[in-house]
Design an enzyme around this catalytic site. Structure first.
Site, PDB file in Angstrom:
ATOM      1  CG  HIS A   1      -5.110   2.185   0.000  1.00  0.00           C
ATOM      2  ND1 HIS A   1      -6.201   2.032  -0.834  1.00  0.00           N
ATOM      3  CD2 HIS A   1      -5.217   1.211   0.958  1.00  0.00           C
ATOM      4  CE1 HIS A   1      -6.940   1.027  -0.407  1.00  0.00           C
ATOM      5  NE2 HIS A   1      -6.379   0.516   0.682  1.00  0.00           N
TER       6      HIS A   1
ATOM      7  CD  GLU B   1      -3.408  -4.308   3.303  1.00  0.00           C
ATOM      8  OE1 GLU B   1      -3.974  -3.737   4.253  1.00  0.00           O
ATOM      9  OE2 GLU B   1      -3.743  -4.119   2.100  1.00  0.00           O
TER      10      GLU B   1
ATOM     11  CG  ASP C   1      -2.099  -0.852   1.176  1.00  0.00           C
ATOM     12  OD1 ASP C   1      -2.390  -1.369   0.076  1.00  0.00           O
ATOM     13  OD2 ASP C   1      -2.762  -1.032   2.208  1.00  0.00           O
TER      14      ASP C   1
END
Length: 207
Positions: free
Chosen positions: A59, A171, A55
């Site tokens: 974001h 993630e 990310d």
């Protein structure tokens, strides 16, 4: 020889995606092939938050930095896999304190998500107080095996707390076959620019 662990998700049409949304599933199609007398080529269409990904602050932060601003030096180096498989709902500061976390560490959270090939609606996430603890220490990376580092928190405080502190969020790792401990981490996001995330290949190197 050191062992290389591929801790990336495989990109395929049937893979798990956020909340199982059809619109988030990748699409792979053939655009030309040998039967046509041409080289075989495929088209991949997918969200940049698909599978294992990094990310960027954009974001979650209006006007935040984009993916190309994250230096590779932050994504490559010593790292530690933390065993959090006993945690049932969320990771708190109290769960993290026993690990004696140090400034600049790259941390990978191994939770129950590593043992499921299906998206878990109740996946273990990093609660806001845990994020604040890591931000105050000044870790380099907070990486998780879930497809999100938080859920069920209004205004996304975990993301925003980490991002404002310069902590890189990764993630969608796969840590099922990785024992807790110290490794050398390599995260290689696609060389994209001007956007909010990038899919990545992630590796751990260790014994």
């Amino acid at each position: 020889m050191p062992r290389i662990y591929d801790i990336s998700m495989t990109i395929e049409e049937g893979m798990q995606v956020w909340k199982n949304y059809e619109a988030k599933k990748p699409s792979i199609s053939n655009v030309q092939n040998h039967d046509q007398g041409k080289p075989h080529e495929s088209l991949l269409t997918m969200n940049v938050h698909t599978g294992t990904h990094v990310d960027a602050p954009l974001h979650m932060l209006a006007g935040g930095e984009t993916i190309e601003t994250i230096p590779l030096e932050r994504l490559v180096g010593p790292a530690r896999v933390l065993d959090l498989t006993h945690v049932k709902e969320y990771i708190t500061k109290e769960d993290l304190v026993p690990f004696n976390i140090q400034k600049g560490e790259r941390l990978l959270f191994k939770t129950s998500s590593s043992y499921s090939e299906q998206f878990l609606m109740d996946f273990v996430y990093l609660r806001e107080d845990g994020a604040r603890y890591l931000a105050d220490i000044g870790v380099a990376i907070a990486a998780t095996d879930a497809l999100g580092i938080e859920r069920a928190q209004e205004q996304y405080p975990t993301h925003r707390t980490l991002m404002r502190a310069g902590v890189v969020i990764v993630e969608g790792l796969r840590l099922k076959d990785v024992e807790p401990g110290s490794y050398w981490l390599v995260i290689a996001p696609l060389k994209l620019t001007g956007i909010d995330a990038a899919p990545a290949r992630a590796l751990l190197i260790g014994d």
